[in-house]
Design a protein around this motif. Structure first.
Motif, PDB file in Angstrom:
ATOM      1  N   ILE A 171      -1.598 -40.988  -3.415  1.00  0.00           N
ATOM      2  CA  ILE A 171      -0.594 -41.464  -2.465  1.00  0.00           C
ATOM      3  C   ILE A 171      -1.367 -41.834  -1.207  1.00  0.00           C
ATOM      4  CG2 ILE A 171       1.400 -40.831  -1.052  1.00  0.00           C
ATOM      5  CD1 ILE A 171       2.062 -38.710  -3.222  1.00  0.00           C
ATOM      6  N   LEU A 172      -1.258 -43.077  -0.788  1.00  0.00           N
ATOM      7  CA  LEU A 172      -2.038 -43.554   0.360  1.00  0.00           C
ATOM      8  C   LEU A 172      -1.116 -43.712   1.569  1.00  0.00           C
ATOM      9  CD1 LEU A 172      -4.889 -44.501   1.210  1.00  0.00           C
ATOM     10  CD2 LEU A 172      -4.130 -46.836   0.686  1.00  0.00           C
TER      11      LEU A 172
ATOM     12  N   SER B 223       3.555 -44.802   8.759  1.00  0.00           N
ATOM     13  CA  SER B 223       3.897 -45.717   7.667  1.00  0.00           C
ATOM     14  C   SER B 223       3.091 -46.995   7.846  1.00  0.00           C
ATOM     15  CB  SER B 223       5.395 -46.055   7.708  1.00  0.00           C
ATOM     16  OG  SER B 223       6.167 -44.967   7.287  1.00  0.00           O
ATOM     17  N   PRO B 224       2.947 -47.752   6.745  1.00  0.00           N
ATOM     18  CA  PRO B 224       3.531 -47.597   5.419  1.00  0.00           C
ATOM     19  C   PRO B 224       2.799 -46.572   4.549  1.00  0.00           C
ATOM     20  CG  PRO B 224       2.266 -49.636   5.558  1.00  0.00           C
ATOM     21  CD  PRO B 224       2.239 -49.030   6.913  1.00  0.00           C
ATOM     22  N   VAL B 225       3.399 -46.360   3.356  1.00  0.00           N
ATOM     23  CA  VAL B 225       2.831 -45.458   2.358  1.00  0.00           C
ATOM     24  C   VAL B 225       2.855 -46.178   1.009  1.00  0.00           C
ATOM     25  CG1 VAL B 225       3.016 -43.224   1.220  1.00  0.00           C
ATOM     26  CG2 VAL B 225       3.732 -43.442   3.612  1.00  0.00           C
ATOM     27  N   ILE B 226       1.767 -46.057   0.260  1.00  0.00           N
ATOM     28  CA  ILE B 226       1.727 -46.581  -1.110  1.00  0.00           C
ATOM     29  C   ILE B 226       1.894 -45.405  -2.074  1.00  0.00           C
ATOM     30  CG2 ILE B 226       0.385 -47.764  -2.886  1.00  0.00           C
ATOM     31  CD1 ILE B 226      -1.037 -49.317  -0.705  1.00  0.00           C
ATOM     32  N   PHE B 227       2.927 -45.505  -2.912  1.00  0.00           N
ATOM     33  CA  PHE B 227       3.189 -44.489  -3.929  1.00  0.00           C
ATOM     34  C   PHE B 227       2.886 -45.062  -5.307  1.00  0.00           C
ATOM     35  CE2 PHE B 227       6.068 -43.241  -0.492  1.00  0.00           C
ATOM     36  CZ  PHE B 227       5.868 -41.866  -0.418  1.00  0.00           C
ATOM     37  N   PRO B 228       2.058 -44.384  -6.122  1.00  0.00           N
ATOM     38  CA  PRO B 228       1.877 -44.807  -7.510  1.00  0.00           C
ATOM     39  C   PRO B 228       3.161 -44.594  -8.314  1.00  0.00           C
ATOM     40  CG  PRO B 228       0.352 -43.023  -6.930  1.00  0.00           C
ATOM     41  CD  PRO B 228       1.275 -43.215  -5.775  1.00  0.00           C
TER      42      PRO B 228
ATOM     43  N   ILE C 134       5.439 -36.586  -0.212  1.00  0.00           N
ATOM     44  CA  ILE C 134       4.083 -36.426   0.309  1.00  0.00           C
ATOM     45  C   ILE C 134       3.768 -34.945   0.517  1.00  0.00           C
ATOM     46  CG2 ILE C 134       2.653 -36.815   2.360  1.00  0.00           C
ATOM     47  CD1 ILE C 134       4.107 -39.577   2.590  1.00  0.00           C
ATOM     48  N   LYS C 135       4.710 -34.218   1.093  1.00  0.00           N
ATOM     49  CA  LYS C 135       4.496 -32.777   1.340  1.00  0.00           C
ATOM     50  C   LYS C 135       4.365 -32.014   0.027  1.00  0.00           C
ATOM     51  CE  LYS C 135       6.444 -28.859   3.856  1.00  0.00           C
ATOM     52  NZ  LYS C 135       7.555 -28.381   4.732  1.00  0.00           N
ATOM     53  N   ALA C 136       5.205 -32.358  -0.952  1.00  0.00           N
ATOM     54  CA  ALA C 136       5.184 -31.647  -2.227  1.00  0.00           C
ATOM     55  C   ALA C 136       3.923 -31.944  -3.033  1.00  0.00           C
ATOM     56  CB  ALA C 136       6.422 -32.013  -3.047  1.00  0.00           C
ATOM     57  N   GLN C 137       3.308 -33.102  -2.792  1.00  0.00           N
ATOM     58  CA  GLN C 137       2.119 -33.495  -3.547  1.00  0.00           C
ATOM     59  C   GLN C 137       0.926 -33.686  -2.605  1.00  0.00           C
ATOM     60  OE1 GLN C 137       2.717 -36.345  -6.716  1.00  0.00           O
ATOM     61  NE2 GLN C 137       4.938 -36.095  -6.625  1.00  0.00           N
TER      62      GLN C 137
END
Length: 196
Positions: free
Chosen positions: A124-125, A136-141, A161-164
């Motif tokens: 997660i970037l 932000s932004p955020v890149i989610f796979p 993001i917090k959980a992972q």
């Protein structure tokens, strides 16, 4: 690299005291149009704009642009519903998600994030400002989409993001690009004083 951009534009402008922040003029265009054009100028594979069903001026701001408009009929329920509406239209291996009220993010910023993502596709970037403050932004796979789809109410990608946290990588953008947003008339006035 296969990343779709999701521009979240369905939220209410509750702190603008009657004005719509996304139709305020920025660089000779409504903010929403400016942000959509910025996404389109980047190397994103496709651009999705999540809109409320009851704001025709927002739709008008992006009409004629090469974006896919998705309507969130549950926008009043919070940010999670907008993320879910956008993700339902994604057909790529990752999604870059950004609120539409961020005026300083550039297409070059997006492209640097896409390049960093290509080197670590399972991460997660998350963008930060130059001082390392996350934004932000955020890149989610794609393997995060299920967790994002399970969000409720005003929960946002921050919860995923917090959980992972162990798989989050940070990517610094110039200045305050990743943390500047325009939520209030005072935010607009301060931004214009510095930029116009």
């Amino acid at each position: 690299m296969s990343v779709t951009g999701i521009l979240l534009a369905a939220g209410a402008s509750t702190r603008m005291r009657g004005a719509d922040k996304l139709t305020q003029m920025l660089r000779n265009a409504p903010l929403l149009e400016d942000r959509a054009r910025m996404f389109l100028a980047s190397r994103l594979e496709a651009v999705i704009v999540v809109l409320p069903h009851d704001r025709p001026a927002r739709l008008a701001a992006v009409e004629g642009l090469a974006v896919k408009c998705v309507f969130n009929h549950e926008a009043e329920n919070g940010m999670a519903s907008s993320i879910q509406a956008g993700l339902a239209a994604v057909r790529s291996r990752a999604a870059l998600i950004m609120p539409a009220d961020m005026p300083d993010v550039t297409s070059e910023d997006i492209d640097t994030m896409l390049a960093a993502h290509a080197d670590a596709e399972q991460m997660i970037l998350r963008a930060t400002n130059a001082d390392g403050v996350a934004g932000s932004p955020v890149i989610f796979p794609a393997d995060c989409f299920g967790a994002l789809q399970a969000l409720q109410g005003d929960a946002s990608g921050r919860h995923v993001i917090k959980a992972q946290a162990e798989r989050v990588a940070l990517h610094a953008l110039p200045g305050a690009h990743a943390t500047t947003d325009l939520d209030t008339p005072e935010d607009w006035a301060a931004w214009r004083a510095l930029n116009e």
